[in-house]
Design a protein around this motif. Structure first.
Motif, PDB file in Angstrom:
ATOM      1  N   THR A  53       0.842  -1.196   0.000  1.00  0.00           N
ATOM      2  CA  THR A  53       0.000   0.000   0.000  1.00  0.00           C
ATOM      3  C   THR A  53       0.873   1.240   0.000  1.00  0.00           C
ATOM      4  O   THR A  53       1.893   1.281   0.690  1.00  0.00           O
ATOM      5  N   LYS A  54       0.456   2.225  -0.788  1.00  0.00           N
ATOM      6  CA  LYS A  54       1.145   3.510  -0.803  1.00  0.00           C
ATOM      7  C   LYS A  54       0.108   4.624  -0.773  1.00  0.00           C
ATOM      8  O   LYS A  54      -1.013   4.450  -1.249  1.00  0.00           O
ATOM      9  N   GLN A  55       0.524   5.759  -0.254  1.00  0.00           N
ATOM     10  CA  GLN A  55      -0.362   6.909  -0.228  1.00  0.00           C
ATOM     11  C   GLN A  55       0.399   8.142  -0.680  1.00  0.00           C
ATOM     12  O   GLN A  55       1.580   8.305  -0.370  1.00  0.00           O
ATOM     13  N   THR A  62      -3.430   0.122  -3.354  1.00  0.00           N
ATOM     14  CA  THR A  62      -3.113  -1.139  -2.699  1.00  0.00           C
ATOM     15  C   THR A  62      -3.060  -2.226  -3.749  1.00  0.00           C
ATOM     16  O   THR A  62      -3.965  -2.326  -4.585  1.00  0.00           O
ATOM     17  N   THR A  63      -2.013  -3.032  -3.698  1.00  0.00           N
ATOM     18  CA  THR A  63      -1.929  -4.207  -4.549  1.00  0.00           C
ATOM     19  C   THR A  63      -1.857  -5.445  -3.663  1.00  0.00           C
ATOM     20  O   THR A  63      -0.996  -5.526  -2.774  1.00  0.00           O
ATOM     21  N   VAL A  64      -2.779  -6.365  -3.906  1.00  0.00           N
ATOM     22  CA  VAL A  64      -2.766  -7.649  -3.211  1.00  0.00           C
ATOM     23  C   VAL A  64      -2.363  -8.689  -4.250  1.00  0.00           C
ATOM     24  O   VAL A  64      -3.192  -9.201  -5.006  1.00  0.00           O
ATOM     25  N   ALA A  65      -1.072  -8.976  -4.278  1.00  0.00           N
ATOM     26  CA  ALA A  65      -0.540  -9.812  -5.353  1.00  0.00           C
ATOM     27  C   ALA A  65      -1.135 -11.217  -5.320  1.00  0.00           C
ATOM     28  O   ALA A  65      -1.404 -11.805  -6.371  1.00  0.00           O
ATOM     29  N   TYR A  69      -5.053  -8.366  -7.685  1.00  0.00           N
ATOM     30  CA  TYR A  69      -5.755  -7.138  -7.977  1.00  0.00           C
ATOM     31  C   TYR A  69      -5.027  -5.968  -7.342  1.00  0.00           C
ATOM     32  O   TYR A  69      -4.223  -6.125  -6.412  1.00  0.00           O
ATOM     33  N   SER A  70      -5.326  -4.801  -7.886  1.00  0.00           N
ATOM     34  CA  SER A  70      -4.848  -3.554  -7.311  1.00  0.00           C
ATOM     35  C   SER A  70      -5.999  -2.560  -7.330  1.00  0.00           C
ATOM     36  O   SER A  70      -6.836  -2.588  -8.251  1.00  0.00           O
ATOM     37  N   SER A  71      -6.043  -1.714  -6.336  1.00  0.00           N
ATOM     38  CA  SER A  71      -7.078  -0.691  -6.249  1.00  0.00           C
ATOM     39  C   SER A  71      -6.436   0.681  -6.089  1.00  0.00           C
ATOM     40  O   SER A  71      -5.432   0.826  -5.385  1.00  0.00           O
ATOM     41  N   LEU A  72      -7.036   1.645  -6.760  1.00  0.00           N
ATOM     42  CA  LEU A  72      -6.639   3.047  -6.631  1.00  0.00           C
ATOM     43  C   LEU A  72      -7.805   3.779  -5.991  1.00  0.00           C
ATOM     44  O   LEU A  72      -8.933   3.712  -6.484  1.00  0.00           O
ATOM     45  N   TYR A  73      -7.528   4.474  -4.900  1.00  0.00           N
ATOM     46  CA  TYR A  73      -8.565   5.171  -4.159  1.00  0.00           C
ATOM     47  C   TYR A  73      -8.302   6.676  -4.228  1.00  0.00           C
ATOM     48  O   TYR A  73      -7.192   7.122  -3.944  1.00  0.00           O
TER      49      TYR A  73
END
Lengths: 110, 115
Positions: A53-55, A62-65, A69-73
């Protein structure tokens, strides 16, 4: 086959809203990047995030390898956030190249 | 900050002309890439280079060639421009190491129209 799928394809929101963009990928990856393509066509780096996770300000990723999947918030959206968001990955197996998803077009209305 | 620049934002050429698109990066990156972007087809890799004078074909090299005489500069050449090469061309660079595993940084793009 090897795929990168982004959802939703289009998203229209009012200024101030929050949004989550998703990137699903079909196999293990070495590299995953999120980009924002602005209305003039430039691809702007948001995150290099093959895992974890990065901000950065109002944006986080967040990338859950293990779950592929990866999500951009994006929080408190602004009109300048409008544009197309791309996820791009390099798969551990197969041809060495960066494979881009088809993008999510985000429109933030004032 | 990494800076990747491209010689033109907009370019209009005629069919059959030889076209040069220039890309320069200022971060001493080893790897450089040329993509084209078309509606419905996304970004497609044309050529890449992992060192001076080295080049590798990407997915769609036909009708294109490249030149990398200096580390910071990677040129895309359309030997005889055709209308189906009308597109947005994007250059990118990344640091040394395996070309695809490091973060890529993109230039502003060149919108080429071939009449």
């Amino acid at each position: 086959g090897i795929q990168v799928e982004q959802s939703p394809p289009d998203l229209i929101l009012q200024e101030g809203a929050n949004s989550t963009l998703r990137c699903n990928f079909s196999d293990s990856v070495n590299n995953l990047q999120w980009f924002h393509q602005n209305p003039w066509g430039q691809l702007i780096n948001l995150f290099y995030i093959p895992s974890g996770t990065k901000q950065n300000g109002r944006l986080s990723a967040t990338t859950v390898a293990t779950e592929r999947y990866s999500s951009l918030y994006i929080s408190s959206s602004q009109t300048t956030d409008s544009g197309v968001y791309f996820c791009a990955v390099e798969f551990q197996q197969g041809a060495q190249k960066l494979v881009f998803g088809q993008g999510t077009r985000l429109t933030i209305n004032p | 900050d990494v800076k990747v620049t491209q010689s033109s934002r907009y370019l209009v050429k005629r069919t059959g002309e030889k076209v040069f698109l220039e890309c320069v990066q200022d971060m001493d990156h080893e790897n450089m890439f040329w993509y084209r972007q078309d509606p419905g087809l996304g970004l497609r890799l044309i050529y890449f280079s992992y060192d001076v004078k080295m080049k590798e074909k990407g997915d769609i090299p036909e009708g294109y060639s490249v030149s990398r005489e200096k580390k910071e500069r990677f040129s895309l050449i359309l030997e005889s421009a055709s209308t189906n090469q009308t597109s947005m061309y994007l250059c990118a660079s990344s640091p040394e190491g395996t070309a695809w595993r490091n973060e890529q940084f993109f230039g502003p793009g060149t919108r080429l129209t071939v009449l």
